[in-house]
Design a protein around this motif. Structure first.
Motif, mmCIF file in Angstrom:
data_model
loop_
_atom_site.group_PDB
_atom_site.id
_atom_site.type_symbol
_atom_site.label_atom_id
_atom_site.label_comp_id
_atom_site.label_asym_id
_atom_site.label_seq_id
_atom_site.Cartn_x
_atom_site.Cartn_y
_atom_site.Cartn_z
ATOM 1 N N THR A 33 33.400 46.883 -27.172
ATOM 2 C CA THR A 33 32.972 48.210 -26.726
ATOM 3 C C THR A 33 31.474 48.242 -26.455
ATOM 4 O O THR A 33 31.033 48.782 -25.433
ATOM 5 C CB THR A 33 33.335 49.276 -27.776
ATOM 6 O OG1 THR A 33 34.751 49.263 -27.957
ATOM 7 C CG2 THR A 33 32.886 50.661 -27.342
ATOM 8 N N ALA A 34 30.690 47.656 -27.350
ATOM 9 C CA ALA A 34 29.235 47.665 -27.167
ATOM 10 C C ALA A 34 28.841 46.905 -25.910
ATOM 11 O O ALA A 34 27.931 47.314 -25.185
ATOM 12 C CB ALA A 34 28.542 47.068 -28.390
ATOM 13 N N LEU A 35 29.526 45.819 -25.608
ATOM 14 C CA LEU A 35 29.217 45.056 -24.404
ATOM 15 C C LEU A 35 29.594 45.829 -23.145
ATOM 16 O O LEU A 35 28.869 45.784 -22.152
ATOM 17 C CB LEU A 35 29.935 43.701 -24.427
ATOM 18 C CG LEU A 35 29.433 42.728 -25.485
ATOM 19 C CD1 LEU A 35 30.279 41.453 -25.473
ATOM 20 C CD2 LEU A 35 27.966 42.400 -25.279
ATOM 21 N N ARG A 36 30.713 46.546 -23.196
ATOM 22 C CA ARG A 36 31.086 47.385 -22.054
ATOM 23 C C ARG A 36 30.060 48.499 -21.851
ATOM 24 O O ARG A 36 29.731 48.851 -20.717
ATOM 25 C CB ARG A 36 32.492 47.957 -22.245
ATOM 26 C CG ARG A 36 33.593 46.926 -22.013
ATOM 27 C CD ARG A 36 34.965 47.578 -21.936
ATOM 28 N NE ARG A 36 35.361 48.200 -23.187
ATOM 29 C CZ ARG A 36 35.949 47.572 -24.197
ATOM 30 N NH1 ARG A 36 36.210 46.283 -24.105
ATOM 31 N NH2 ARG A 36 36.287 48.226 -25.287
ATOM 32 N N HIS A 39 27.098 46.995 -20.135
ATOM 33 C CA HIS A 39 27.395 46.781 -18.710
ATOM 34 C C HIS A 39 27.350 48.100 -17.938
ATOM 35 O O HIS A 39 26.781 48.165 -16.841
ATOM 36 C CB HIS A 39 28.760 46.109 -18.552
ATOM 37 C CG HIS A 39 29.113 45.861 -17.128
ATOM 38 N ND1 HIS A 39 28.496 44.904 -16.360
ATOM 39 C CD2 HIS A 39 30.010 46.460 -16.314
ATOM 40 C CE1 HIS A 39 28.994 44.921 -15.143
ATOM 41 N NE2 HIS A 39 29.925 45.857 -15.088
ATOM 42 N N ALA A 40 27.904 49.151 -18.508
ATOM 43 C CA ALA A 40 27.899 50.452 -17.835
ATOM 44 C C ALA A 40 26.468 50.962 -17.673
ATOM 45 O O ALA A 40 26.112 51.503 -16.619
ATOM 46 C CB ALA A 40 28.741 51.461 -18.619
ATOM 47 N N ALA A 46 21.110 50.141 -12.179
ATOM 48 C CA ALA A 46 21.074 49.532 -10.844
ATOM 49 C C ALA A 46 21.301 50.587 -9.770
ATOM 50 O O ALA A 46 20.615 50.597 -8.737
ATOM 51 C CB ALA A 46 22.116 48.419 -10.745
ATOM 52 N N ASP A 47 22.240 51.493 -10.009
ATOM 53 C CA ASP A 47 22.494 52.586 -9.055
ATOM 54 C C ASP A 47 21.271 53.495 -8.933
ATOM 55 O O ASP A 47 20.887 53.882 -7.829
ATOM 56 C CB ASP A 47 23.711 53.408 -9.480
ATOM 57 C CG ASP A 47 25.016 52.640 -9.354
ATOM 58 O OD1 ASP A 47 25.053 51.615 -8.638
ATOM 59 O OD2 ASP A 47 26.010 53.070 -9.980
ATOM 60 N N ALA A 48 20.650 53.815 -10.062
ATOM 61 C CA ALA A 48 19.465 54.672 -10.043
ATOM 62 C C ALA A 48 18.310 53.986 -9.322
ATOM 63 O O ALA A 48 17.592 54.623 -8.544
ATOM 64 C CB ALA A 48 19.060 55.046 -11.472
ATOM 65 N N GLU A 49 18.132 52.694 -9.541
ATOM 66 C CA GLU A 49 17.069 51.947 -8.854
ATOM 67 C C GLU A 49 17.302 51.935 -7.340
ATOM 68 O O GLU A 49 16.374 52.079 -6.562
ATOM 69 C CB GLU A 49 16.972 50.525 -9.387
ATOM 70 C CG GLU A 49 16.274 50.409 -10.713
ATOM 71 C CD GLU A 49 14.788 50.744 -10.652
ATOM 72 O OE1 GLU A 49 14.150 50.524 -9.601
ATOM 73 O OE2 GLU A 49 14.274 51.242 -11.649
ATOM 74 N N ARG A 50 18.565 51.770 -6.938
ATOM 75 C CA ARG A 50 18.887 51.800 -5.512
ATOM 76 C C ARG A 50 18.579 53.166 -4.929
ATOM 77 O O ARG A 50 17.946 53.287 -3.869
ATOM 78 C CB ARG A 50 20.354 51.443 -5.289
ATOM 79 C CG ARG A 50 20.767 51.435 -3.817
ATOM 80 C CD ARG A 50 22.267 51.248 -3.619
ATOM 81 N NE ARG A 50 23.086 52.094 -4.473
ATOM 82 C CZ ARG A 50 23.292 53.410 -4.288
ATOM 83 N NH1 ARG A 50 22.727 54.039 -3.289
ATOM 84 N NH2 ARG A 50 24.063 54.087 -5.110
ATOM 85 N N GLN A 51 18.996 54.227 -5.623
ATOM 86 C CA GLN A 51 18.731 55.588 -5.151
ATOM 87 C C GLN A 51 17.225 55.849 -5.075
ATOM 88 O O GLN A 51 16.746 56.480 -4.119
ATOM 89 C CB GLN A 51 19.379 56.613 -6.074
ATOM 90 C CG GLN A 51 20.885 56.664 -5.958
ATOM 91 C CD GLN A 51 21.482 57.641 -6.953
ATOM 92 O OE1 GLN A 51 21.025 57.753 -8.090
ATOM 93 N NE2 GLN A 51 22.508 58.360 -6.517
ATOM 94 N N LEU A 52 16.483 55.391 -6.064
ATOM 95 C CA LEU A 52 15.043 55.597 -6.069
ATOM 96 C C LEU A 52 14.379 54.854 -4.919
ATOM 97 O O LEU A 52 13.514 55.400 -4.227
ATOM 98 C CB LEU A 52 14.457 55.150 -7.418
ATOM 99 C CG LEU A 52 12.968 55.389 -7.628
ATOM 100 C CD1 LEU A 52 12.597 56.846 -7.381
ATOM 101 C CD2 LEU A 52 12.576 54.944 -9.020
ATOM 102 N N SER A 53 14.806 53.613 -4.678
ATOM 103 C CA SER A 53 14.252 52.857 -3.546
ATOM 104 C C SER A 53 14.528 53.562 -2.230
ATOM 105 O O SER A 53 13.659 53.633 -1.350
ATOM 106 C CB SER A 53 14.848 51.441 -3.515
ATOM 107 O OG SER A 53 14.369 50.689 -4.593
ATOM 108 N N GLU A 54 15.747 54.089 -2.080
ATOM 109 C CA GLU A 54 16.089 54.814 -0.857
ATOM 110 C C GLU A 54 15.262 56.092 -0.729
ATOM 111 O O GLU A 54 14.819 56.441 0.369
ATOM 112 C CB GLU A 54 17.583 55.138 -0.839
ATOM 113 C CG GLU A 54 18.456 53.909 -0.677
ATOM 114 C CD GLU A 54 19.936 54.203 -0.861
ATOM 115 O OE1 GLU A 54 20.304 55.361 -1.180
ATOM 116 O OE2 GLU A 54 20.729 53.247 -0.711
ATOM 117 N N ALA A 55 15.037 56.767 -1.848
ATOM 118 C CA ALA A 55 14.239 57.991 -1.820
ATOM 119 C C ALA A 55 12.789 57.695 -1.450
ATOM 120 O O ALA A 55 12.174 58.432 -0.663
ATOM 121 C CB ALA A 55 14.314 58.701 -3.175
ATOM 122 N N VAL A 56 12.244 56.619 -1.996
ATOM 123 C CA VAL A 56 10.873 56.229 -1.662
ATOM 124 C C VAL A 56 10.788 55.876 -0.179
ATOM 125 O O VAL A 56 9.855 56.287 0.521
ATOM 126 C CB VAL A 56 10.389 55.065 -2.555
ATOM 127 C CG1 VAL A 56 9.086 54.474 -2.040
ATOM 128 C CG2 VAL A 56 10.223 55.540 -4.000
#
Length: 92
Positions: A33-36, A39-40, A46-56
């Motif tokens: 459970t802790a490993l999942r 991962h989550a 990773a999703d937030a970093e992608r969104q931030l890069s797109e916003a910038v």
């Protein structure tokens, strides 16, 4: 303390046999459970970093300065430029 080649080979054989005969005990199996959760969280970051890069990139396309973007990121304009200019320039 030096060992002979035969002693090393004998120990390697003994360890290989122990490894091959090992049966895991049910109580020793770890709950993943802790490993999942790790991962989550990684996926969310990773999703937030992608969104931030797109916003910038969008802010730069709209003509906003690195200083203004840096202010929104809580950093300097130079730090924002160093962090995001490569991803902004990829889309250009």
């Amino acid at each position: 303390m030096p060992r002979t080649t035969q002693e090393i080979l004998d120990q390697a054989e003994e360890l290989a046999t122990r490894f091959e005969q090992h049966e895991p005990v049910e109580a020793n199996l770890e709950d993943a459970t802790a490993l999942r959760t790790v991962h989550a969280a990684f996926q969310a970051r990773a999703d937030a970093e992608r969104q931030l890069s797109e916003a910038v990139a969008g802010a730069r396309q709209d003509g906003h300065s690195w200083a203004a973007i840096g202010t929104m990121l809580g950093t300097s304009g130079e730090a924002a430029r160093q962090r995001y200019s490569r991803s902004v320039n990829v889309g250009v």
